[in-house]
Write a protein that holds these residues in place. Structure first.
Motif, PDB file in Angstrom:
ATOM      1  N   TYR A  52      49.890  40.142  31.815  1.00 57.76           N
ATOM      2  CA  TYR A  52      50.017  39.757  33.219  1.00 57.76           C
ATOM      3  C   TYR A  52      51.010  40.685  33.921  1.00 57.76           C
ATOM      4  N   GLN A  75      54.477  32.461  38.745  1.00 57.60           N
ATOM      5  CA  GLN A  75      53.983  32.149  37.412  1.00 57.60           C
ATOM      6  C   GLN A  75      53.907  30.641  37.242  1.00 57.60           C
ATOM      7  N   ILE A  82      49.536  24.052  36.743  1.00 57.52           N
ATOM      8  CA  ILE A  82      48.219  24.666  36.568  1.00 57.52           C
ATOM      9  C   ILE A  82      47.145  23.799  37.199  1.00 57.52           C
ATOM     10  N   CYS A  86      46.206  26.226  39.997  1.00 56.91           N
ATOM     11  CA  CYS A  86      45.338  27.168  39.274  1.00 56.91           C
ATOM     12  C   CYS A  86      44.077  26.474  38.775  1.00 56.91           C
ATOM     13  N   HIS A  87      43.583  25.527  39.536  1.00 54.96           N
ATOM     14  CA  HIS A  87      42.387  24.785  39.133  1.00 54.96           C
ATOM     15  C   HIS A  87      41.168  25.475  39.728  1.00 54.96           C
ATOM     16  N   GLN A  95      38.320  24.853  32.340  1.00 48.84           N
ATOM     17  CA  GLN A  95      39.646  24.710  32.920  1.00 48.84           C
ATOM     18  C   GLN A  95      40.699  24.491  31.840  1.00 48.84           C
ATOM     19  N   VAL A  98      42.768  27.401  30.496  1.00 49.21           N
ATOM     20  CA  VAL A  98      43.818  28.004  31.309  1.00 49.21           C
ATOM     21  C   VAL A  98      45.163  27.432  30.879  1.00 49.21           C
ATOM     22  N   CYS A 101      49.041  31.084  34.426  1.00 52.13           N
ATOM     23  CA  CYS A 101      48.421  31.587  35.656  1.00 52.13           C
ATOM     24  C   CYS A 101      49.461  32.337  36.462  1.00 52.13           C
ATOM     25  N   SER A 103      49.883  34.298  40.418  1.00 45.68           N
ATOM     26  CA  SER A 103      49.240  34.421  41.729  1.00 45.68           C
ATOM     27  C   SER A 103      50.098  35.289  42.634  1.00 45.68           C
ATOM     28  N   ASN A 118      44.695  36.414  41.551  1.00 41.68           N
ATOM     29  CA  ASN A 118      45.080  35.411  40.569  1.00 41.68           C
ATOM     30  C   ASN A 118      44.628  35.858  39.184  1.00 41.68           C
ATOM     31  N   VAL A 120      44.362  34.245  35.187  1.00 43.80           N
ATOM     32  CA  VAL A 120      44.465  33.024  34.393  1.00 43.80           C
ATOM     33  C   VAL A 120      44.023  33.309  32.965  1.00 43.80           C
ATOM     34  N   PRO A 126      45.689  37.667  30.275  1.00 38.87           N
ATOM     35  CA  PRO A 126      44.668  37.046  31.141  1.00 38.87           C
ATOM     36  C   PRO A 126      43.298  37.051  30.471  1.00 38.87           C
TER      37      PRO A 126
END
Length: 222
Positions: A52, A75, A82, A86-87, A95, A98, A101, A103, A118, A120, A126
């Motif tokens: 990342y 982060q 998350i 980060c859904h 999901q 994950v 994540c 962004s 993003n 994940v 990632p």
């Protein structure tokens, strides 16, 4: 091949752009994940071949050279964060993959909002990179879409477009133009390209008509 991609199928219809902006305003100093949260499982075939930190840093430098500002990454590693920020998958099993994540927010040289990048996956690396860029109905910032997507593809797949010419397109710009024309000439609000192999990864384009114009998405995975 399909088992390697937790990937495109089932990803939510809208990236939570507005939510991420709010998070950056409210939570500017989210800490790094502790060792207690580190994924100790075996390396997954879903993991991309970069960290990342590496990808975000290189993208930030690359985009800066094109006068596009990319924020430092937020982060998210707790399950609650998350689930909230980060859904991206409608499929619960996807999901659940994950565990971490990041962004970032993208702005033009005048600090006008463009979109997000993003990433994940596991805490190691990632498994999916999502670049989302909003354009107005006149597509006046389409060149920004091309610049951002080109930087993401070069960093996360390979700098080999000229050699491979995926789907027969001489440039990524040509592919984006063709995808735009396909979407605008259609009658549906959402368009999705086929999965395109490039280097050792795959990418996909998505385009959605919304009340602000068009939301462009680039998704990169194994």
């Amino acid at each position: 091949m399909r088992q390697k991609k937790f990937l495109y199928a089932g990803i939510g219809g809208t990236v939570a752009i507005a939510v991420i902006i709010i998070v950056i305003v409210l939570l500017p100093n989210i800490s790094n994940p502790s060792t207690d949260n580190t994924d100790q499982s075996q390396i997954s075939p879903l993991d991309l071949s970069f960290s990342y930190e590496e990808a975000n840093s290189n993208l930030r430098t690359s985009l800066r050279s094109h006068e596009i500002n990319m924020s430092r990454p937020l982060q998210f590693f707790s399950q609650a964060d998350i689930n909230q920020y980060c859904h991206f998958f409608s499929d619960d099993k996807k999901q659940a993959l994950v565990k971490f994540c990041t962004s970032t927010v993208l702005q033009d040289k005048n600090r006008n909002f463009l979109g997000n990048i993003n990433m994940v996956g596991s805490t190691r690396a990632p498994g999916l990179v999502i670049a989302a860029v909003q354009t107005d109905p006149a597509l006046s910032t389409l060149n920004d879409v091309k610049t951002i997507f080109s930087a993401v593809i070069n960093e996360t797949t390979c700098d080999c477009w000229d050699k491979e010419k995926p789907r027969g397109y001489t440039t990524l710009s040509d592919m984006i133009d063709a995808f735009r024309d396909f979407h605008i000439s259609g009658k549906k609000p959402d368009s999705t390209s086929q999965s395109v192999p490039l280097g050792s990864e795959h990418f996909e384009l998505e385009l959605t008509t919304n009340q602000n114009g068009y939301l462009w998405k680039l998704l990169v995975a194994r």
